[in-house]
Scaffold this active site. Structure first.
Site, PDB file in Angstrom:
ATOM      1  N   HIS A 117       0.880  -1.177   0.000  1.00 35.89           N
ATOM      2  CA  HIS A 117       0.000   0.000   0.000  1.00 35.89           C
ATOM      3  C   HIS A 117       0.917   1.228   0.000  1.00 35.89           C
ATOM      4  CE1 HIS A 117      -2.804   2.931   1.830  1.00 35.89           C
ATOM      5  NE2 HIS A 117      -3.784   2.088   1.551  1.00 35.89           N
ATOM      6  N   ASP A 194       3.267  -3.983   7.814  1.00 35.31           N
ATOM      7  CA  ASP A 194       2.042  -3.202   7.668  1.00 35.31           C
ATOM      8  C   ASP A 194       0.891  -4.187   7.844  1.00 35.31           C
ATOM      9  OD1 ASP A 194      -0.212  -1.964   6.855  1.00 35.31           O
ATOM     10  OD2 ASP A 194       0.512  -1.389   4.865  1.00 35.31           O
ATOM     11  N   GLN A 197      -4.304  -4.876   7.277  1.00 32.55           N
ATOM     12  CA  GLN A 197      -5.310  -5.857   6.845  1.00 32.55           C
ATOM     13  C   GLN A 197      -5.178  -7.173   7.608  1.00 32.55           C
ATOM     14  OE1 GLN A 197      -7.704  -5.096   4.808  1.00 32.55           O
ATOM     15  NE2 GLN A 197      -6.917  -3.199   3.949  1.00 32.55           N
ATOM     16  N   LYS A 220     -10.379  -0.434  10.743  1.00 32.11           N
ATOM     17  CA  LYS A 220     -10.560  -1.624   9.898  1.00 32.11           C
ATOM     18  C   LYS A 220     -10.901  -2.852  10.744  1.00 32.11           C
ATOM     19  CE  LYS A 220      -7.164  -0.050   6.491  1.00 32.11           C
ATOM     20  NZ  LYS A 220      -7.920   0.393   5.320  1.00 32.11           N
ATOM     21  N   CYS A 360      -4.754   2.479  -3.564  1.00 33.27           N
ATOM     22  CA  CYS A 360      -3.497   3.003  -2.996  1.00 33.27           C
ATOM     23  C   CYS A 360      -2.358   2.009  -3.189  1.00 33.27           C
ATOM     24  CB  CYS A 360      -3.650   3.349  -1.514  1.00 33.27           C
ATOM     25  SG  CYS A 360      -4.876   4.610  -1.212  1.00 33.27           S
TER      26      CYS A 360
END
Ligand code: PLP
Length: 404
Positions: A117, A194, A197, A220, A360
């Site tokens: 991302h 990261d 998710q 999220k 993104c």
């Protein structure tokens, strides 16, 4: 499949019957999260760490209690390893600037991947430009998995940071972070995951994952916007300078100099997201009451059904792994001859909410040879009926555009 269909009633936004398939972008909030924030704002709100009065002490306890809850949820050894940020983006920037400017120099390499991302790419580009370090990338295979052979070949003593997604927001691909961390550490590099998710959808134990930094966002994972988390291994956090200066992050200040507060407060300049921390705490309680194994199984079961039924839709190509191994509930779709935005607009007419665009991840789009995809993503409140609505909406889009 675990039957979680009873959960839908906990999400007021879904009462209008929308088939909400955009949780990878931001998730809906259940009533217990909304109520916890409302209750706190009405009954216990004050600024934290400042007042000697009871209300402020209670608010501080709620804020620090949220930190302890997050630490427990991700298996951190020490509550102080949890830094509250504005979101995953700020968490990554905190490391890129706070760690990168201190520890990178000309001749060093930062290794990211082709499926990052922009949040885990652009900060490293900025820091590379400032330090003279070089930003390099690990490719993905044609099956849309991280190319681990290429990763091993690219590692070397000059690589100081490996910045990798915990789960691709476009492909659903879940890299083997434990293996990546082992290899990176063998070469003396730090690893940032990261996990924007990943933490919302998979059981995560930061100690088992073995990375040095893990970043994620509350919004999220059923919590509010405005708060995210940076987990850092204590020795890695100790290598960092604060990325922002201001109130609350100091030990002492004179007109010319300042010394820092302890970890984590030195990384939390200014008034923190207090009500949001209470909401995140409630979101974690909610997820834990389901169980993260069940959450992941549910996402996977819906993904299996979707992949099978989408396979019969004329003109539809899936961008991402076609099998369920190491894959989460994010499906990017490309429909022959129809722009992703048109696909999403037609789906919207059918009451199906998906995201369309580059998500993104422009470099990944170029690698895939597309400019945009329509992306469906699943979470605890989705059911088979949502998948069916998606499939029939896509068929309708194909018919409207004469796709065969
Ligand atoms: N990383 C990934 C993989 C994401 O999907 C996102 C959000 O879409 C982010 C980082 C950025 O998260 P936030 O906008 O909450 O900071």
């Amino acid at each position: 499949m675990n039957d979680l269909s009873h959960l839908k009633a906990d999400f007021p936004v879904l009462e209008n019957g929308v088939h909400f398939l955009d949780s990878a972008s931001s998730s809906q909030k259940p009533i217990p999260v909304l109520e916890a924030m409302d209750r706190f704002a009405r009954g216990s709100y004050a600024n934290v760490h400042r007042g000697a009065y009871k209300l402020s002490v209670a608010a501080t306890e709620a804020y620090e209690g949220a930190r302890r809850r997050v630490a427990e949820f991700v298996g951190a050894d020490d509550d102080r390893e949890i830094v509250f940020t504005r979101g995953a983006t700020t968490a990554i920037n905190t490391v890129a600037f706070g760690w990168g400017l201190e520890n990178l120099e000309e001749g060093d390499r930062i290794l990211a991947t082709e499926m990052e991302h922009h949040a885990n790419l652009v900060p490293w580009q900025m820091v590379a430009r400032r330090t003279g370090a070089v930003l390099d990338h690990v490719p993905i295979t044609d099956e849309c998995r991280l190319d681990m052979d290429a990763f091993e070949k690219k590692m070397g003593p000059d690589v100081k940071m490996v910045a990798v997604t915990g789960m691709s927001n476009v492909l659903g691909t879940i890299p083997d972070i434990a293996a990546i961390s082992r290899i990176a550490h063998r070469h003396g590099a730090r690893v940032l995951v990261d996990a924007a998710q990943r933490v919302p959808h998979l059981p995560v134990d930061v100690t088992e994952m073995g990375a040095d930094f893990v970043a994620f966002s509350s919004h999220k994972m059923l919590g509010p916007t405005g708060i995210g988390v940076l987990w850092g291994r204590m020795e890695a956090l100790e290598e960092m300078e604060p990325f922002e200066g201001g109130g609350e992050m100091i030990s002492d200040v004179t007109l010319h100099t300042a010394t820092w507060a302890g970890i984590p407060h030195r990384f939390e300049a200014g008034t923190p997201p207090i009500i949001e921390a209470v909401g995140l705490h409630a979101a974690i309680d909610y997820l834990d009451s389901i169980g993260m194994e069940k959450v992941f199984d549910h996402d996977k079961a819906l993904t299996a059904i979707a992949l099978e039924r989408l396979g019969d839709v004329p003109g539809l190509a899936i961008q991402g792994p076609k099998d369920l191994e190491d894959r989460g509930g994010v499906i990017s779709m490309d429909m022959k001859g129809i722009h992703a935005h048109d696909v999403a607009t037609i789906l919207d007419e059918e009451g199906v909410a998906v995201r369309a665009g580059h998500h993104c991840a422009k470099p990944l789009m170029r690698r895939l040879g597309v400019t945009a995809t329509a992306r469906a993503s699943f979470y605890v409140y989705n059911t088979e009926a949502d998948v069916d609505a998606l499939v029939s909406g896509l068929r309708r889009a194909g018919e409207l555009f004469g796709v065969r």
